[in-house]
Design an enzyme around this catalytic site. Structure first.
Site, PDB file in Angstrom:
ATOM      1  CB  CYS A 272       3.308  -0.158  -7.025  1.00  0.00           C
ATOM      2  SG  CYS A 272       3.512  -1.896  -7.482  1.00  0.00           S
TER       3      CYS A 272
ATOM      4  N   GLY B 117       1.907   2.600   5.408  1.00  0.00           N
ATOM      5  CA  GLY B 117       3.053   1.732   5.726  1.00  0.00           C
ATOM      6  C   GLY B 117       3.746   2.176   7.012  1.00  0.00           C
TER       7      GLY B 117
ATOM      8  N   GLY C 152       0.827  -1.212   0.000  1.00  0.00           N
ATOM      9  CA  GLY C 152       0.000   0.000   0.000  1.00  0.00           C
ATOM     10  C   GLY C 152       0.853   1.250   0.000  1.00  0.00           C
ATOM     11  CB  SER C 153      -0.080   4.707   0.652  1.00  0.00           C
ATOM     12  OG  SER C 153      -0.699   4.569   1.920  1.00  0.00           O
TER      13      SER C 153
ATOM     14  CD  GLU D 176       6.943  -5.718  -1.724  1.00  0.00           C
ATOM     15  OE1 GLU D 176       7.092  -5.057  -2.767  1.00  0.00           O
ATOM     16  OE2 GLU D 176       7.804  -6.499  -1.285  1.00  0.00           O
TER      17      GLU D 176
HETATM   18  P1  NAD Z   1      -3.415   2.235   1.231  1.00  0.00           P
HETATM   19  O1  NAD Z   1      -2.143   2.413   1.988  1.00  0.00           O
HETATM   20  O2  NAD Z   1      -4.449   3.277   1.333  1.00  0.00           O
HETATM   21  O3  NAD Z   1      -4.141   0.864   1.649  1.00  0.00           O
HETATM   22  C1  NAD Z   1      -3.466  -0.377   1.618  1.00  0.00           C
HETATM   23  C2  NAD Z   1      -4.123  -1.311   2.615  1.00  0.00           C
HETATM   24  O4  NAD Z   1      -3.977  -0.772   3.917  1.00  0.00           O
HETATM   25  C3  NAD Z   1      -5.628  -1.535   2.398  1.00  0.00           C
HETATM   26  O5  NAD Z   1      -5.912  -2.902   2.594  1.00  0.00           O
HETATM   27  C4  NAD Z   1      -6.267  -0.680   3.496  1.00  0.00           C
HETATM   28  O6  NAD Z   1      -7.489  -1.209   3.954  1.00  0.00           O
HETATM   29  C5  NAD Z   1      -5.225  -0.757   4.582  1.00  0.00           C
HETATM   30  N1  NAD Z   1      -5.246   0.403   5.488  1.00  0.00           N
HETATM   31  C6  NAD Z   1      -5.740   1.651   5.234  1.00  0.00           C
HETATM   32  N2  NAD Z   1      -5.563   2.440   6.312  1.00  0.00           N
HETATM   33  C7  NAD Z   1      -4.946   1.688   7.248  1.00  0.00           C
HETATM   34  C8  NAD Z   1      -4.497   1.953   8.577  1.00  0.00           C
HETATM   35  N3  NAD Z   1      -4.663   3.141   9.145  1.00  0.00           N
HETATM   36  N4  NAD Z   1      -3.880   0.946   9.270  1.00  0.00           N
HETATM   37  C9  NAD Z   1      -3.696  -0.269   8.695  1.00  0.00           C
HETATM   38  N5  NAD Z   1      -4.118  -0.571   7.442  1.00  0.00           N
HETATM   39  C10 NAD Z   1      -4.728   0.399   6.723  1.00  0.00           C
HETATM   40  O7  NAD Z   1      -2.954   1.989  -0.266  1.00  0.00           O
HETATM   41  P2  NAD Z   1      -3.860   1.732  -1.546  1.00  0.00           P
HETATM   42  O8  NAD Z   1      -4.551   3.010  -1.881  1.00  0.00           O
HETATM   43  O9  NAD Z   1      -4.651   0.504  -1.379  1.00  0.00           O
HETATM   44  O10 NAD Z   1      -2.761   1.413  -2.641  1.00  0.00           O
HETATM   45  C11 NAD Z   1      -2.082   2.402  -3.332  1.00  0.00           C
HETATM   46  C12 NAD Z   1      -0.639   2.501  -2.893  1.00  0.00           C
HETATM   47  O11 NAD Z   1      -0.082   1.198  -2.815  1.00  0.00           O
HETATM   48  C13 NAD Z   1       0.206   3.238  -3.904  1.00  0.00           C
HETATM   49  O12 NAD Z   1       1.113   4.045  -3.218  1.00  0.00           O
HETATM   50  C14 NAD Z   1       0.933   2.126  -4.637  1.00  0.00           C
HETATM   51  O13 NAD Z   1       2.133   2.521  -5.226  1.00  0.00           O
HETATM   52  C15 NAD Z   1       1.124   1.147  -3.543  1.00  0.00           C
HETATM   53  N6  NAD Z   1       1.281  -0.196  -4.095  1.00  0.00           N
HETATM   54  C16 NAD Z   1       2.461  -0.817  -3.958  1.00  0.00           C
HETATM   55  C17 NAD Z   1       2.636  -2.068  -4.511  1.00  0.00           C
HETATM   56  C18 NAD Z   1       3.936  -2.813  -4.397  1.00  0.00           C
HETATM   57  O14 NAD Z   1       3.938  -4.003  -4.710  1.00  0.00           O
HETATM   58  N7  NAD Z   1       5.025  -2.190  -4.021  1.00  0.00           N
HETATM   59  C19 NAD Z   1       1.589  -2.678  -5.210  1.00  0.00           C
HETATM   60  C20 NAD Z   1       0.390  -1.998  -5.306  1.00  0.00           C
HETATM   61  C21 NAD Z   1       0.229  -0.753  -4.750  1.00  0.00           C
END
Ligand code: NAD
Length: 491
Positions: free
Chosen positions: A251, A196, A191-192, A213
């Site tokens: 990503c 993270g 995720g973001s 990631e």
């Molecule tokens: P996000 O960080 O908003 O969410 C990711 C996950 O975290 C979701 O399952 C969400 O429910 C959970 N989450 C949200 N808030 C949380 C909190 N406060 N505590 C714990 N968990 C929480 O990211 P997104 O919008 O789903 O994805 C987009 C981002 O992910 C982009 O920055 C993208 O580059 C990155 N990404 C990275 C990869 C990789 O393999 N490196 C792959 C896909 C996406």
């Protein structure tokens, strides 16, 4: 979701099941991977529908990036499992007589996988394959922003996997926050960087190791290639890695392109031609490009474009439709570098071209920003390739293509710095979810009497010789024929 108390009871049940050794053996691991393969085979049509519903993903893209890709990885893990699980003999110095050493991979225990919405099935199953191959009990939390895919995984996985060891817990940030507060043996988060950081802070309370990631802005450096064929291939690969990768919501999608100024207009013209070939004259009518995941992200992208200086730099596309969450493949030429558009990860079908005086300036450009997840360099220039390898840092570096590094089971997939920590895919996934235990075995026959107190100069001299593998020195010292040069500072 159930209450926090229920969650804790569930997790304790899973831990107990794990501690009972149920997930350790190769047969269990194989049966889980085979279960995943059956799921991917039998529920393919539902997965296509869910991906179409959540993201407007075309089945070809869905198969290429998610279903087929997960099948490939599960098959690879199945074929490699015996080797991955095998004990590795470790060499020891000659001084360690009658001692053997081994490295034995063991599962970590109960692990948590949190995934993102843009590749909602693939980025759930890919780490799951590694966690199961390594013999762990697993909780998977898919993204709430791809709800059809999340509920498909929650409903289907129990029918194919050991439901005492694998659970899918659905929900958004509130659920996810509760999950990360629990004690895990590993968390793999996709995720973001913003979330993270929170995950890592929560994990620190239990000293839980994390693999993060994350994302960032992945540049594509486009050198002035000599032949028109090479140029066309490069442009197709860049556009495919932007508009053909979940409409740029990936990503490792190309975030922006760096080109020499003199080469920018021909690049732009070629891009226009190839966008037409890939998405037709009216891309809105085409089912080929994915849609923006939801209104929030649509408005985020719209706001980025509404900055007047950014808007003024649009040279192709720019139209959007909020109802269908459609944004046309859009190209911008030299938008302001200090704008949010050029500071934040774009994560959408907007492709800025940034012009440079010399292509070598791209090295400074990349190095003056956070380390990206991927860098793509299209060049036949050996010296530029060497400089890119030596002078830039990124999760991966691909020459003359983009995104394909994701498919290589033999390469670690992960970021560095702001783009993440740790990695997975293939054996790297197995290692990410394993502990490599050092095991030594000795008999009782032989011992080095000088390793035990009381200490004296003679013993110091023996250690000096032993640690530099000077066995003659050891022998001479034992026989009293070699004296310590430097005595002990205290008797
Ligand atoms: P996000 O960080 O908003 O969410 C990711 C996950 O975290 C979701 O399952 C969400 O429910 C959970 N989450 C949200 N808030 C949380 C909190 N406060 N505590 C714990 N968990 C929480 O990211 P997104 O919008 O789903 O994805 C987009 C981002 O992910 C982009 O920055 C993208 O580059 C990155 N990404 C990275 C990869 C990789 O393999 N490196 C792959 C896909 C996406």
């Amino acid at each position: 979701m159930e209450t926090l108390g229920d969650l804790e009871v569930h997790l304790e049940g899973m831990r107990e099941y794990y501690r009972g050794g149920n997930t350790r053996g190769a047969p269990w691991r194989k049966s889980q991977l085979q279960g995943l393969l059956r799921l991917l085979e039998e529920r393919e049509a539902e997965m296509f529908m869910a991906l179409e519903h959540d993201l407007g993903k075309h089945p070809v893209e869905a198969y290429r990036d998610e279903i087929g890709c997960a099948k490939k990885s599960a098959n690879y893990a199945l074929g490699s499992l015996k080797g991955w699980m095998s004990t590795q003999k470790a060499k020891l110095p000659l001084g360690a007589v009658l001692t053997t050493a081994e490295i034995i991979p063991e599962p970590l225990g109960l692990v948590l996988i949190i995934s993102s919405w843009n590749v909602p099935i693939g980025l759930s199953l890919e780490p799951l394959i590694g966690a199961l191959a390594a013999g762990n009990a697993v909780v998977l939390k898919p993204s709430e922003l791809a709800p059809r895919c999340s509920s498909l995984l929650a409903n289907a996985l129990p029918a194919y996997l050991d439901s005492k060891a694998v659970k899918v817990i659905e929900g958004g940030p509130a659920v996810s926050e509760q999950l990360v507060q629990q004690k895990w043996d590993k968390i793999l988060f996709t995720g973001s960087a913003r979330v993270g950081r929170m995950v890592m802070a929560a994990a620190a309370n239990h000293l839980t190791p994390v693999t993060l990631e994350l994302g960032g802005k992945c540049p594509a450096v486009l050198d002035s290639l000599s032949s028109s064929w090479d140029r066309e291939v490069a442009i197709q690969r860049i556009l495919g890695a932007k508009f053909g990768a979940c409409a740029g919501q990936a990503c490792i999608a190309v975030d922006y392109v760096l080109v020499e100024k003199r080469f920018s207009s021909i690049s732009l013209e070629l891009m226009k031609v190839w966008i037409g070939k890939m998405f037709g004259e009216n891309p809105r009518e085409s089912r080929t490009m994915a849609r923006i995941v939801n209104k929030h992200h649509f408005l985020r992208l719209k706001t980025l474009l509404e900055d007047p200086n950014v808007k003024a730099s649009i040279v192709h596309g720019g139209s959007m439709d909020e109802n269908s969450l459609f944004i046309e493949p859009t190209i911008l030429l030299d938008p302001p570098l200090e704008s949010d558009f050029m500071q934040d990860e774009i994560f959408g079908p907007l492709l800025p071209i940034i012009t440079l005086k010399k292509i070598e300036d791209s090295i400074n450009f990349i190095n003056s920003r956070p380390k990206p997840l991927a860098v793509y360099v299209f060049t036949q220039n050996d010296s530029l390739q060497k400089r890119m390898v030596a002078e830039t840092s990124s999760g991966s570096l691909t020459f003359n293509d983009a995104v394909i590094q994701y498919l290589a089971d033999t390469l670690p997939f992960g970021g560095v710095g702001e783009s993440g920590m740790g990695n997975y895919h293939g054996k790297f996934s197995f290692d990410t979810f394993s502990h490599h235990k050092a095991v030594m075995r000795r008999g009782f026959l032989v011992d080095f009497w000088f390793r035990f107190p009381p200490w004296n100069d003679h013993k110091l001299q023996l250690f000096r010789s032993l640690y530099v593998f000077d066995y003659l020195g050891v022998l001479l010292t034992v026989l009293g024929l070699k004296k310590s040069k430097q005595g002990l500072s205290r008797a």
